[in-house]
Design a protein around this motif. Structure first.
Motif, PDB file in Angstrom:
ATOM      1  N   SER A   1       0.819  -1.221   0.000  1.00 40.41           N
ATOM      2  CA  SER A   1       0.000   0.000   0.000  1.00 40.41           C
ATOM      3  C   SER A   1       0.847   1.263   0.000  1.00 40.41           C
TER       4      SER A   1
ATOM      5  N   ILE B   1      -0.090   3.912  -5.048  1.00 36.25           N
ATOM      6  CA  ILE B   1      -1.557   4.042  -5.027  1.00 36.25           C
ATOM      7  C   ILE B   1      -1.998   5.278  -5.804  1.00 36.25           C
ATOM      8  N   GLU B   2      -1.305   6.387  -5.584  1.00 30.70           N
ATOM      9  CA  GLU B   2      -1.663   7.632  -6.266  1.00 30.70           C
ATOM     10  C   GLU B   2      -1.467   7.505  -7.780  1.00 30.70           C
TER      11      GLU B   2
ATOM     12  N   LYS C   1      -4.284   5.417  -9.268  1.00 32.73           N
ATOM     13  CA  LYS C   1      -5.514   6.216  -9.346  1.00 32.73           C
ATOM     14  C   LYS C   1      -5.459   7.173 -10.533  1.00 32.73           C
ATOM     15  N   ASN C   2      -4.359   7.884 -10.644  1.00 32.14           N
ATOM     16  CA  ASN C   2      -4.247   8.908 -11.687  1.00 32.14           C
ATOM     17  C   ASN C   2      -4.216   8.301 -13.089  1.00 32.14           C
TER      18      ASN C   2
ATOM     19  N   SER D   1      -5.055   5.194 -14.081  1.00 29.28           N
ATOM     20  CA  SER D   1      -6.229   4.392 -14.437  1.00 29.28           C
ATOM     21  C   SER D   1      -7.414   5.266 -14.834  1.00 29.28           C
ATOM     22  N   SER D   2      -7.406   6.508 -14.405  1.00 30.26           N
ATOM     23  CA  SER D   2      -8.484   7.425 -14.801  1.00 30.26           C
ATOM     24  C   SER D   2      -8.236   8.027 -16.188  1.00 30.26           C
TER      25      SER D   2
END
Length: 388
Positions: free
Chosen positions: A48, A53-54, A57-58, A60-61
């Motif tokens: 984690s 993680i960031e 998120k970024n 995958s968007s």
């Protein structure tokens, strides 16, 4: 929870993990474990990790996957960073270490055809090595227990004794197109190559115009205290295979090549998921954390600390026979059954993994703290004090 639908390709511990943070993982029943396996040298930034993680998120968007018929920015950035920090100029991306090895073997075979007769297709590999479980990688894995149920394997491969320059000199000739080896044999028992041995092989490859391939899937990406394992031995290979730590837990593999070995052209090789934007963005973040974040620079100090603590344990407990390895790829041989020893560690909340016949591997995340090393060693000492 029914487990019957998963093919039994592993002997698993009786635990199901559901979350992790840093060096700690937690089972579905809430028990905490210190993870010194790290996905077998894969979770180099622990569990984690906020930066990973960031990035997930970024990216995958924006874009997760797109065919290799098109360029994507994360793969270009990752290739640039790898080549900028190495002695190599081209990168090929795939999804696993075994795939990286397969690509390297194909490079060697093509190189032989380009620079010799039709018989320049022999590949030399090492006894006790491990390069993967696909048929090509298995053919150059020097452990019969992995090979015997899947023969016949790829031909024109020759195994020699690791760290024995005489055995390789005796068979090296103009029909050899490549040599593949691990700078440190991981699965084989944490056995480092001798520097003079690697230098001699480099010389042989140059003399007979063959590619030198280093499999750094386990020992590379910072684990030895430099981004690439070859830097610790002052021998530059033509091809480097990597995976595991490159993605910090996210699936990605890669091959980097020097000018001599950069010979693939469209149609020679490919992979559906290799070089996808998401995996490359994560790997770029991992490299940034390791290099620019100073994690690699801290490895030697942590390694010395861990090894010195293990030496003290060896003085107190005759069960430890030998300590070996480099960086945070550390092993110690024990005078008892490794499976039994691992089970005892597991019961006390420490995850470790075996290597070879009698070696226990310690593979903490590269950002492990000294406090966490102490916590793991406290459990290890408790286990060593048990009646074996």
């Amino acid at each position: 929870m029914c487990k019957n639908n998963i093919m039994k390709t592993y002997n698993r511990f009786d635990v199901c993990f559901e979350r992790g943070i840093g060096t700690k993982v937690y089972s579905t029943d809430g028990k905490e474990y210190i993870d010194f396996v790290s996905g077998i040298a894969t979770n180099c930034l622990g569990h984690s990790n906020p930066a990973i993680i960031e990035t997930i998120k970024n990216q995958s968007s924006k874009l997760i996957h797109i065919s290799n018929y098109y360029w994507n920015t994360p793969s270009i950035n990752l290739a640039t960073k790898l080549c900028k920090n190495s002695h190599h100029e081209k990168a090929f991306f795939c999804s696993t270490g075994t795939e990286a090895v397969e690509a390297a073997l194909k490079l060697a075979r093509k190189y032989g055809k380009m620079h010799g007769t039709s018989n320049k297709n022999k590949i030399i590999y090492m006894n006790n090595s491990f390069h993967g479980r696909t048929l090509g990688a298995l053919a150059v894995t020097g452990q019969k227990k992995y090979q015997e149920n899947f023969t016949p394997l790829m031909n024109r491969v020759i195994n020699v004794n690791f760290n024995d320059i005489t055995s390789i000199k005796e068979i090296f000739d103009k029909e050899v197109c490549g040599v593949i080896l691990e700078p440190i044999q991981g699965e084989g028992g944490i056995i480092p190559a001798k520097i003079d041995y690697l230098k001699e092989i480099r010389t042989l490859c140059d003399k007979f115009n063959a590619l030198l391939i280093f499999d750094e899937v386990q020992c590379g990406i910072g684990r030895l205290g430099s981004l690439f394992a070859y830097e610790q031995f002052n021998v530059v290979p033509d091809v480097v295979c990597m995976a595991k730590g490159l993605g910090g837990g996210f699936p990605i593999g890669a091959v980097i090549t020097n000018k001599k070995a950069s010979i693939f052209v469209p149609g020679d090789h490919g992979t559906t998921f290799g070089g996808n934007p998401l995996s490359c963005a994560v790997a770029y973040t991992v490299l940034t954390e390791l290099i620019d974040g100073g994690i690699i620079a801290s490895i030697h100090k942590k390694s010395n600390y861990l090894i010195n603590k293990l030496k003290k344990l060896k003085e107190k407990h005759s069960l430890i026979k030998d300590i070996r390895g480099m960086g945070l790829l550390i092993g110690f041989s024990i005078d008892t059954d490794t499976k039994h020893f691992m089970n005892k560690c597991f019961e006390e909340g420490l995850l470790v993994v075996s290597a070879g016949e009698n070696v226990i591997r310690l593979l903490p995340p590269l950002n492990v703290s000294f406090k966490e090393i102490d916590e793991a060693l406290t459990i290890l000492e408790k286990v060593l004090a048990k009646d074996f």
